[in-house]
Design a protein around this motif. Structure first.
Motif, PDB file in Angstrom:
ATOM      1  N   HIS A  78       0.841  -1.220   0.000  1.00 32.70           N
ATOM      2  CA  HIS A  78       0.000   0.000   0.000  1.00 32.70           C
ATOM      3  C   HIS A  78       0.873   1.267   0.000  1.00 32.70           C
ATOM      4  N   ILE A  79       1.844   1.255  -0.874  1.00 35.20           N
ATOM      5  CA  ILE A  79       2.813   2.371  -0.902  1.00 35.20           C
ATOM      6  C   ILE A  79       2.100   3.696  -1.188  1.00 35.20           C
ATOM      7  N   ASP A  80       2.325   4.687  -0.307  1.00 43.78           N
ATOM      8  CA  ASP A  80       1.733   5.997  -0.584  1.00 43.78           C
ATOM      9  C   ASP A  80       2.787   7.082  -0.754  1.00 43.78           C
ATOM     10  N   ALA A  81       4.073   6.722  -0.619  1.00 42.59           N
ATOM     11  CA  ALA A  81       5.135   7.702  -0.883  1.00 42.59           C
ATOM     12  C   ALA A  81       6.364   6.955  -1.383  1.00 42.59           C
ATOM     13  N   VAL A  82       7.087   7.626  -2.276  1.00 48.77           N
ATOM     14  CA  VAL A  82       8.337   7.068  -2.796  1.00 48.77           C
ATOM     15  C   VAL A  82       9.440   8.075  -2.506  1.00 48.77           C
ATOM     16  N   ILE A  83      10.575   7.587  -2.000  1.00 47.41           N
ATOM     17  CA  ILE A  83      11.772   8.447  -1.957  1.00 47.41           C
ATOM     18  C   ILE A  83      12.803   7.730  -2.818  1.00 47.41           C
ATOM     19  N   ALA A 125      -4.281  12.335  -3.843  1.00 45.08           N
ATOM     20  CA  ALA A 125      -4.334  12.956  -2.506  1.00 45.08           C
ATOM     21  C   ALA A 125      -3.435  12.176  -1.537  1.00 45.08           C
ATOM     22  N   ASP A 126      -2.653  12.911  -0.767  1.00 48.60           N
ATOM     23  CA  ASP A 126      -1.762  12.335   0.255  1.00 48.60           C
ATOM     24  C   ASP A 126      -0.698  11.393  -0.305  1.00 48.60           C
ATOM     25  N   LYS A 127      -0.392  11.528  -1.585  1.00 51.99           N
ATOM     26  CA  LYS A 127       0.684  10.723  -2.168  1.00 51.99           C
ATOM     27  C   LYS A 127       1.882  11.654  -2.435  1.00 51.99           C
ATOM     28  N   LEU A 128       3.076  11.048  -2.516  1.00 45.51           N
ATOM     29  CA  LEU A 128       4.253  11.880  -2.815  1.00 45.51           C
ATOM     30  C   LEU A 128       5.335  11.057  -3.507  1.00 45.51           C
ATOM     31  N   PHE A 129       5.876  11.620  -4.585  1.00 42.50           N
ATOM     32  CA  PHE A 129       7.034  11.031  -5.257  1.00 42.50           C
ATOM     33  C   PHE A 129       8.195  12.015  -5.051  1.00 42.50           C
ATOM     34  N   TYR A 130       9.157  11.607  -4.227  1.00 42.26           N
ATOM     35  CA  TYR A 130      10.290  12.481  -3.892  1.00 42.26           C
ATOM     36  C   TYR A 130      11.517  11.989  -4.670  1.00 42.26           C
ATOM     37  N   HIS A 131      12.037  12.853  -5.512  1.00 44.44           N
ATOM     38  CA  HIS A 131      13.206  12.498  -6.331  1.00 44.44           C
ATOM     39  C   HIS A 131      14.465  13.161  -5.761  1.00 44.44           C
TER      40      HIS A 131
END
Ligand code: NAD
Ligand code: DAU
Length: 355
Positions: A78-83, A125-131
């Motif tokens: 249930h991944i909701d953010a990626v770093i 909503a409430d998701k994030l892809f951080y590069h």
């Protein structure tokens, strides 16, 4: 356990990734941290031994180019953010073998962007892809000036061109599809667990073994050095407080010409190894320059300081001492990573006989 966030960190077994994984696993027990790493020559599970049994930590060996694997991870956890840190990261290797940089840094990043977009569909909503990126995308500076977030991109090595390309793609997914992204571009990191192809651990290992210290060109190339745990704290800050669509430069306000840094290191190592003062400096050897070698990098970190309240905490003298001491007291780690294929790499790169 009902986790409040499920974060996929790519490249978490590498140098910076392992510090970030450790920080997030320890500081946020209510987050589940899934570490996806291919374990290339630069990835090493020894870097994470102290936290590998933590309840909120999962390791998955695999490639960011493997879409099926990515889809499975997004759904299972249930991944909701990626770093995203996974990358080929060494400039010299990008000069001798650019293709793996194109594959992982560009195609791999797009594959990950597609996986995030598919998994999150159009409900971002409430998701994030951080590069996580580098200051090298900005090219090179003269004697004065600093890189700001508005500096035009001008990458000059296959590594920096591949990172610049990935930055553009991440921004394109934000503008085109509305994928919630944030980026940071950081200067040179140093500290424990850095693979000894990079300047400081390579020099420390060579001093320890009484081997020549290969300084490229005239040695007056300048870098802005940041203690790696300060980078992890900056990523933590941007992850929690950064504004979607924005980019933050991260730096140490800590410029050194290579030769001055190496002199400082040599003197420190003489003390730590109980050698006569000046012994290590005698190992310095000026060698053929790196092709297309960027003369100077230096970051203006005003934006992250003013907007998010982040500043580096560890000063150069303290950081350098902690670094040298760590490698000396972890000689087994160093011996393990410098056996085998490292010998071949070193012989080719520095044109010397392998042991
Ligand atoms: P590193 O080379 O130490 O680690 C990279 C990690 O990525 C390794 O664990 C490796 O196994 C993994 N990896 C490589 N290809 C992969 C793939 N195809 N799939 C999955 N995993 C893969 O790198 P680092 O120095 O820790 O840098 C991490 C990130 O930070 C990179 O994106 C780099 O561009 C960026 N960065 C590094 C610095 C620095 O000074 N080291 C500064 C600024 C930004
Ligand atoms: O600026 C951020 C970048 O810093 C990151 O994006 C890269 O992933 C990271 O590898 C680093 O790139 P550099 O090329 O600046 O780092 P490196 O440690 O390879 O070299 C630092 C400086 O030291 C550079 O001017 C080249 C010089 N050098 C390096 C080596 C390995 C030498 O003089 N001799 C050497 O043997």
């Amino acid at each position: 356990m009902n986790y409040t966030k499920h974060i996929l960190i790519t490249g978490g077994a590498g140098f910076i990734g392992s510090h970030l994984v450790r920080r997030l696993v320890q500081q946020y027990p209510d987050y589940q941290i899934v570490n996806l790493d291919k374990l290339t020559y630069a990835g090493n599970l020894e870097n994470l031994r102290d936290i590998e049994a933590a309840q909120n930590y999962v390791f998955q060996k695999g490639d960011i180019l493997d879409m099926e694997l990515l889809e499975g991870l997004f759904s299972q956890y249930h991944i909701d953010a990626v770093i995203h840190l996974a990358a080929e990261s060494h400039v010299d290797r990008s000069i001798s073998n650019p293709m793996s940089f194109i594959e992982t840094n560009i195609v791999g990043t797009v594959t990950l962007l597609n996986a995030a977009r598919n998994a999150w569909k159009d409900n971002f909503a409430d998701k994030l892809f951080y590069h996580v990126s580098t200051d090298e995308v900005y090219g090179t500076l003269g004697e004065t000036g600093l890189f700001t977030e508005d500096t035009a991109y001008d990458p000059r090595s296959p590594y920096s061109a591949s990172k610049a390309s990935s930055d553009h793609l991440v921004r394109a997914y934000y503008h085109t599809y509305g994928l919630p992204v944030v980026l940071s571009n950081c200067s040179n990191n140093y500290g424990p667990f850095q693979f000894p192809e990079k300047l400081l651990p390579l020099m420390i290992n060579n001093i320890r073994n009484n081997k020549a210290l290969p300084v490229y060109g005239d040695g007056k190339y300048t870098r802005d050095w940041l203690w790696v745990e300060d980078h992890a704290s900056a990523i933590d800050t941007v992850f929690h407080k950064g504004v979607i669509g924005e980019t933050y430069n991260i730096g140490g306000n800590n410029e050194w010409k290579n030769i001055d840094l190496i002199h400082q290191l040599c003197d420190l190592m003489d003390g730590l190894l109980d050698r006569p003062k000046g012994a290590s400096r005698e190992l310095i050897t000026f060698v053929k320059d790196r092709p297309g070698h960027d003369r100077r990098y230096a970051i203006d970190a005003t934006k992250i300081k003013d907007a998010l309240g982040w500043e580096p905490e560890v000063q150069a003298e303290e950081g350098l001492k902690k670094t040298a001491e760590w490698y000396l007291s972890n000689s087994e780690w160093m011996d393990n990573v410098t056996s085998g294929t490292y010998q071949k790499y070193y012989a080719n790169q520095y044109n010397v006989q392998s042991n």
